[in-house]
Design a protein around this motif. Structure first.
Motif, mmCIF file in Angstrom:
data_model
loop_
_atom_site.group_PDB
_atom_site.id
_atom_site.type_symbol
_atom_site.label_atom_id
_atom_site.label_comp_id
_atom_site.label_asym_id
_atom_site.label_seq_id
_atom_site.Cartn_x
_atom_site.Cartn_y
_atom_site.Cartn_z
ATOM 1 N N THR A 4 0.839 -1.200 0.000
ATOM 2 C CA THR A 4 0.000 0.000 0.000
ATOM 3 C C THR A 4 0.871 1.245 0.000
ATOM 4 N N TRP A 5 1.897 1.236 0.846
ATOM 5 C CA TRP A 5 2.811 2.381 0.884
ATOM 6 C C TRP A 5 3.576 2.539 -0.422
ATOM 7 N N LEU A 6 4.042 1.429 -0.992
ATOM 8 C CA LEU A 6 4.817 1.482 -2.227
ATOM 9 C C LEU A 6 3.999 2.030 -3.399
ATOM 10 N N THR A 7 2.716 1.721 -3.430
ATOM 11 C CA THR A 7 1.875 2.138 -4.561
ATOM 12 C C THR A 7 1.187 3.483 -4.334
ATOM 13 N N GLU A 8 0.978 3.859 -3.059
ATOM 14 C CA GLU A 8 0.237 5.082 -2.778
ATOM 15 C C GLU A 8 1.072 6.148 -2.057
ATOM 16 N N GLY A 9 1.805 5.741 -1.037
ATOM 17 C CA GLY A 9 2.558 6.706 -0.246
ATOM 18 C C GLY A 9 3.884 7.120 -0.853
ATOM 19 N N LYS A 10 4.696 6.143 -1.213
ATOM 20 C CA LYS A 10 6.043 6.431 -1.727
ATOM 21 C C LYS A 10 6.025 7.277 -2.999
ATOM 22 N N PRO A 11 5.136 7.011 -3.976
ATOM 23 C CA PRO A 11 5.123 7.857 -5.186
ATOM 24 C C PRO A 11 4.817 9.326 -4.885
ATOM 25 N N ASN A 12 4.184 9.570 -3.736
ATOM 26 C CA ASN A 12 3.865 10.941 -3.341
ATOM 27 C C ASN A 12 4.895 11.516 -2.379
ATOM 28 N N GLY A 13 6.051 10.847 -2.289
ATOM 29 C CA GLY A 13 7.136 11.352 -1.468
ATOM 30 C C GLY A 13 6.976 11.116 0.023
#
Length: 376
Positions: A250-259
């Motif tokens: 979830t973090w890799l697909t949603e959080g990480k792309p948004n920095g």
């Protein structure tokens, strides 16, 4: 007073006393409360005295009524912080300080404890770096295994699960408070008015079996936590990897792309039944980051079944075989301040990353880690 006693006392209040209490916790003066409820100021004070008595805050002297308000506010800051405004906490601190200056030694000692409790809530918000939680996803994973129904010496008369409910509620309250502090002025104003942040949230999962719920329980109000524990009873085994993998993805697909960075906080009372998969999950996540501050995995242990040596060895072995130090083990009852724990892991000094109890009880491990870090 524990969480159960607090809830019982709160639910036993009359509707009128609840009205008075909510206004008191919002920082409203006695005179304004009286005008709002169309009663006498003396009646307000009597209600406050009875409310304090309901929460076992009885006065030893007739003129001590006002000082008990500080204890009452500190109690709600601990168990139901969404009802207490930060302004109330600040004013309470000032009033208590005045009481300390004007009274005898016996009262000073007790009031000093009240100041410490109240100040801890304020300092938790004030002293944390703005960047700590302002751009970070928070995932809370709670062990729902059957062993959580056991009682230990350090959980008193409560089961581990009941005890953990209070701990998690306090931790989430602290995290949400920091998130609110790091928001915009407009967001903070709204948060202050409603008693909790509207723009910050924590994702909660309960784990036990080899399956995972597709959606998290999203928390933006710490008072929701208690009901979650009541609804999600302890079940069977301790399989954490499926849920943790889901959170990481979830973090890799949603959080990480948004920095965004991420904290994964796992509460457990024993070893994982899928430890190998758990380690693989951390290793996989580690390979996808550029800095150790991007993500951190915390395992917080509770109960006598926690094998401290095993988890410390796991902490050491996992971090030494990976590019970044992102795995942290600590004990629930050694964490006085969850924000301090999270912040400490963002330091570049490996020695500062260790909790005090590890430095004292396991100095050889600390020295070993420092030495290996220096060799690099």
């Amino acid at each position: 007073m524990n969480r159960w006693q607090f809830t019982e006392a709160f639910e036993g209040l009359t509707p009128r006393r609840r009205q008075v209490l909510k206004l008191l916790l919002a920082g409203v003066s006695d005179q304004d409360i009286a005008q709002s409820l169309h009663i006498e100021t003396s009646t307000v004070r009597k209600h406050v005295e009875n409310i304090c008595s309901a929460f076992r805050l009885r006065n030893e002297f007739p003129d001590e009524r006002r000082s008990k308000r500080g204890e009452l506010i500190a109690l709600f800051a601990k168990y139901q912080p969404e009802l207490v405004t930060r302004q109330t906490l600040s004013v309470t601190h000032q009033k208590l300080s005045e009481v300390v200056d004007d009274n005898n030694h016996k009262i000073v000692k007790r009031e000093d404890t009240e100041i410490r409790v109240t100040s801890e809530v304020r300092l938790t918000v004030k002293d944390v770096s703005d960047s700590l939680l302002s751009n970070r996803d928070i995932f809370i994973l709670i062990d729902q295994s059957g062993s959580m129904v056991r009682k230990d010496e350090d959980t008193g008369n409560q089961t581990r699960y009941e005890y953990l409910a209070e701990v998690v509620e306090g931790h989430i309250a602290a995290i949400l408070s920091v998130g609110s502090e790091s928001g915009t002025k407009a967001d903070e104003k709204i948060a202050m008015k409603q008693g909790y942040p509207t723009d910050n949230r924590v994702s909660v999962y309960f784990f036990s079996r080899e399956r995972v719920k597709p959606k998290p329980i999203v928390i933006n109000d710490a008072s929701q936590v208690w009901k979650l524990f009541v609804k999600n009873k302890p079940k069977t085994k301790t399989f954490v990897a499926p849920t943790l993998n889901h959170c990481v993805n979830t973090w890799l697909t949603e959080g990480k792309p948004n920095g965004k960075g991420a904290f994964f906080i796992i509460y457990t009372d024993g070893q994982f039944d899928d430890e190998e998969q758990f380690i693989q999950c951390i290793a996989s996540a580690c390979s996808k980051i550029e800095n150790h501050k991007d993500i951190k995995f915390f395992v917080l242990g509770l109960g006598k079944d926690i094998d401290i040596e095993h988890f410390l060895a796991l902490d050491f072995n996992v971090n030494q075989t990976m590019k970044f130090n992102i795995f942290v083990f600590d004990l629930v009852n050694e964490v006085d301040d969850i924000i301090e724990l999270l912040q400490r892991q963002l330091t570049d000094d490996p020695y500062l990353g260790f909790p005090d109890w590890v430095r004292i009880r396991h100095p050889d491990l600390v020295e070993k880690v420092i030495q290996m870090t220096n060799d690099e």
